[in-house]
Scaffold this motif. Structure first.
Motif, PDB file in Angstrom:
ATOM      1  N   LYS A  58       0.826  -1.216   0.000  1.00  0.00           N
ATOM      2  CA  LYS A  58       0.000   0.000   0.000  1.00  0.00           C
ATOM      3  C   LYS A  58       0.853   1.256   0.000  1.00  0.00           C
ATOM      4  CE  LYS A  58      -3.863  -2.287   2.261  1.00  0.00           C
ATOM      5  NZ  LYS A  58      -4.827  -2.266   3.345  1.00  0.00           N
ATOM      6  N   GLY A  59       2.004   1.185  -0.698  1.00  0.00           N
ATOM      7  CA  GLY A  59       2.925   2.311  -0.761  1.00  0.00           C
ATOM      8  C   GLY A  59       2.602   3.297  -1.867  1.00  0.00           C
ATOM      9  N   GLN A  60       3.540   4.191  -2.114  1.00  0.00           N
ATOM     10  CA  GLN A  60       3.394   5.284  -3.069  1.00  0.00           C
ATOM     11  C   GLN A  60       3.545   4.847  -4.521  1.00  0.00           C
ATOM     12  OE1 GLN A  60       2.695   8.448  -2.448  1.00  0.00           O
ATOM     13  NE2 GLN A  60       3.103   8.674  -0.275  1.00  0.00           N
ATOM     14  N   GLY A  61       2.847   5.517  -5.393  1.00  0.00           N
ATOM     15  CA  GLY A  61       3.029   5.523  -6.830  1.00  0.00           C
ATOM     16  C   GLY A  61       3.391   4.255  -7.559  1.00  0.00           C
ATOM     17  N   LYS A  62       4.545   4.287  -8.237  1.00  0.00           N
ATOM     18  CA  LYS A  62       4.950   3.209  -9.138  1.00  0.00           C
ATOM     19  C   LYS A  62       5.425   1.949  -8.429  1.00  0.00           C
ATOM     20  CE  LYS A  62       6.265   6.423 -12.761  1.00  0.00           C
ATOM     21  NZ  LYS A  62       7.353   6.965 -13.556  1.00  0.00           N
ATOM     22  N   LYS A  63       5.742   2.057  -7.151  1.00  0.00           N
ATOM     23  CA  LYS A  63       6.216   0.884  -6.406  1.00  0.00           C
ATOM     24  C   LYS A  63       5.447   0.739  -5.094  1.00  0.00           C
ATOM     25  CE  LYS A  63      10.272  -1.733  -5.283  1.00  0.00           C
ATOM     26  NZ  LYS A  63      11.650  -1.753  -4.930  1.00  0.00           N
ATOM     27  N   PRO A  64       4.185   0.298  -5.184  1.00  0.00           N
ATOM     28  CA  PRO A  64       3.373   0.213  -3.968  1.00  0.00           C
ATOM     29  C   PRO A  64       3.732  -0.951  -3.052  1.00  0.00           C
ATOM     30  CG  PRO A  64       2.122  -0.562  -5.848  1.00  0.00           C
ATOM     31  CD  PRO A  64       3.428  -0.037  -6.377  1.00  0.00           C
ATOM     32  N   GLY A  71      19.787   0.323   5.465  1.00  0.00           N
ATOM     33  CA  GLY A  71      20.221   1.552   4.822  1.00  0.00           C
ATOM     34  C   GLY A  71      19.227   2.152   3.835  1.00  0.00           C
ATOM     35  N   GLU A  72      18.144   1.447   3.533  1.00  0.00           N
ATOM     36  CA  GLU A  72      17.161   1.966   2.586  1.00  0.00           C
ATOM     37  C   GLU A  72      16.013   2.669   3.294  1.00  0.00           C
ATOM     38  OE1 GLU A  72      17.408  -0.856  -1.329  1.00  0.00           O
ATOM     39  OE2 GLU A  72      15.864  -1.338   0.137  1.00  0.00           O
ATOM     40  N   THR A  73      15.359   3.574   2.557  1.00  0.00           N
ATOM     41  CA  THR A  73      14.173   4.257   3.047  1.00  0.00           C
ATOM     42  C   THR A  73      13.071   4.128   2.000  1.00  0.00           C
ATOM     43  OG1 THR A  73      14.789   6.375   2.068  1.00  0.00           O
ATOM     44  CG2 THR A  73      15.498   5.985   4.334  1.00  0.00           C
ATOM     45  N   VAL A  74      11.848   4.391   2.437  1.00  0.00           N
ATOM     46  CA  VAL A  74      10.707   4.368   1.534  1.00  0.00           C
ATOM     47  C   VAL A  74       9.795   5.534   1.922  1.00  0.00           C
ATOM     48  CG1 VAL A  74       9.289   2.789   2.930  1.00  0.00           C
ATOM     49  CG2 VAL A  74       8.954   2.875   0.466  1.00  0.00           C
ATOM     50  N   GLN A  75       9.118   6.098   0.940  1.00  0.00           N
ATOM     51  CA  GLN A  75       8.158   7.177   1.183  1.00  0.00           C
ATOM     52  C   GLN A  75       6.996   6.625   2.003  1.00  0.00           C
ATOM     53  OE1 GLN A  75       8.398  10.273  -0.758  1.00  0.00           O
ATOM     54  NE2 GLN A  75       6.652  11.222   0.223  1.00  0.00           N
ATOM     55  N   GLU A  81       1.377  -0.525   4.927  1.00  0.00           N
ATOM     56  CA  GLU A  81       1.571  -1.664   5.823  1.00  0.00           C
ATOM     57  C   GLU A  81       2.983  -2.235   5.691  1.00  0.00           C
ATOM     58  OE1 GLU A  81      -1.556  -4.480   5.065  1.00  0.00           O
ATOM     59  OE2 GLU A  81      -3.110  -3.038   5.606  1.00  0.00           O
ATOM     60  N   PHE A  82       3.564  -2.578   6.841  1.00  0.00           N
ATOM     61  CA  PHE A  82       4.901  -3.162   6.893  1.00  0.00           C
ATOM     62  C   PHE A  82       4.842  -4.463   7.685  1.00  0.00           C
ATOM     63  CE2 PHE A  82       5.528   1.352   6.372  1.00  0.00           C
ATOM     64  CZ  PHE A  82       6.606   1.456   5.505  1.00  0.00           C
ATOM     65  N   ASP A  83       5.555  -5.461   7.208  1.00  0.00           N
ATOM     66  CA  ASP A  83       5.743  -6.710   7.945  1.00  0.00           C
ATOM     67  C   ASP A  83       7.227  -6.834   8.235  1.00  0.00           C
ATOM     68  OD1 ASP A  83       3.081  -7.770   8.038  1.00  0.00           O
ATOM     69  OD2 ASP A  83       3.253  -8.183   5.900  1.00  0.00           O
ATOM     70  N   VAL A  84       7.564  -6.848   9.519  1.00  0.00           N
ATOM     71  CA  VAL A  84       8.951  -6.959   9.947  1.00  0.00           C
ATOM     72  C   VAL A  84       9.086  -8.291  10.665  1.00  0.00           C
ATOM     73  CG1 VAL A  84      10.784  -5.924  11.347  1.00  0.00           C
ATOM     74  CG2 VAL A  84       9.095  -4.446  10.214  1.00  0.00           C
ATOM     75  N   THR A  85       9.904  -9.191  10.104  1.00  0.00           N
ATOM     76  CA  THR A  85      10.081 -10.521  10.689  1.00  0.00           C
ATOM     77  C   THR A  85      11.560 -10.917  10.607  1.00  0.00           C
ATOM     78  OG1 THR A  85       9.592 -11.538   8.552  1.00  0.00           O
ATOM     79  CG2 THR A  85       7.758 -11.318  10.086  1.00  0.00           C
ATOM     80  N   PRO A  86      12.012 -11.739  11.552  1.00  0.00           N
ATOM     81  CA  PRO A  86      13.378 -12.252  11.433  1.00  0.00           C
ATOM     82  C   PRO A  86      13.479 -13.099  10.160  1.00  0.00           C
ATOM     83  CG  PRO A  86      12.522 -12.639  13.639  1.00  0.00           C
ATOM     84  CD  PRO A  86      11.363 -12.196  12.787  1.00  0.00           C
ATOM     85  N   ALA A  87      14.541 -12.878   9.394  1.00  0.00           N
ATOM     86  CA  ALA A  87      14.745 -13.651   8.164  1.00  0.00           C
ATOM     87  C   ALA A  87      15.219 -15.048   8.530  1.00  0.00           C
ATOM     88  CB  ALA A  87      15.753 -12.954   7.259  1.00  0.00           C
TER      89      ALA A  87
END
Length: 90
Positions: A58-64, A71-75, A81-87
């Protein structure tokens, strides 16, 4: 005059409500980083060599939808919605 001074202070990005692992959080910024998400939920430190997987939808524009890595960020967007789980890596 005080009102104008306060108006200038409040010109920053308005908070948006995001959902992380099913819990709503208000974030006062236009973007959020991998590290800020882990801090937001109080994610415990993982053993050496393990990381968290961060998926979003449910993110922005061309990459929802996508994945965040260290080190990465997202608008940030209202209702995102974010799912944060141990890999699971062996």
């Amino acid at each position: 005059m005080t009102d104008k001074a306060e108006d200038k202070k409040d010109k920053g990005p308005k908070p948006v409500t995001i959902v992380v692992n099913g819990t709503e959080y208000d974030v006062p910024k236009e973007s959020i980083s991998y590290e800020e998400l882990l801090e937001l939920i109080g994610a415990p430190t993982l053993p050496e060599g393990q990381r968290y997987s961060v998926q979003y939808s449910k993110g922005q524009g061309k990459k929802p939808t996508g994945t965040l890595i260290e080190g990465e960020t997202v608008q940030a967007k209202k209702g995102m919605e974010f799912d944060v789980t141990p890999a699971n890596r062996s």
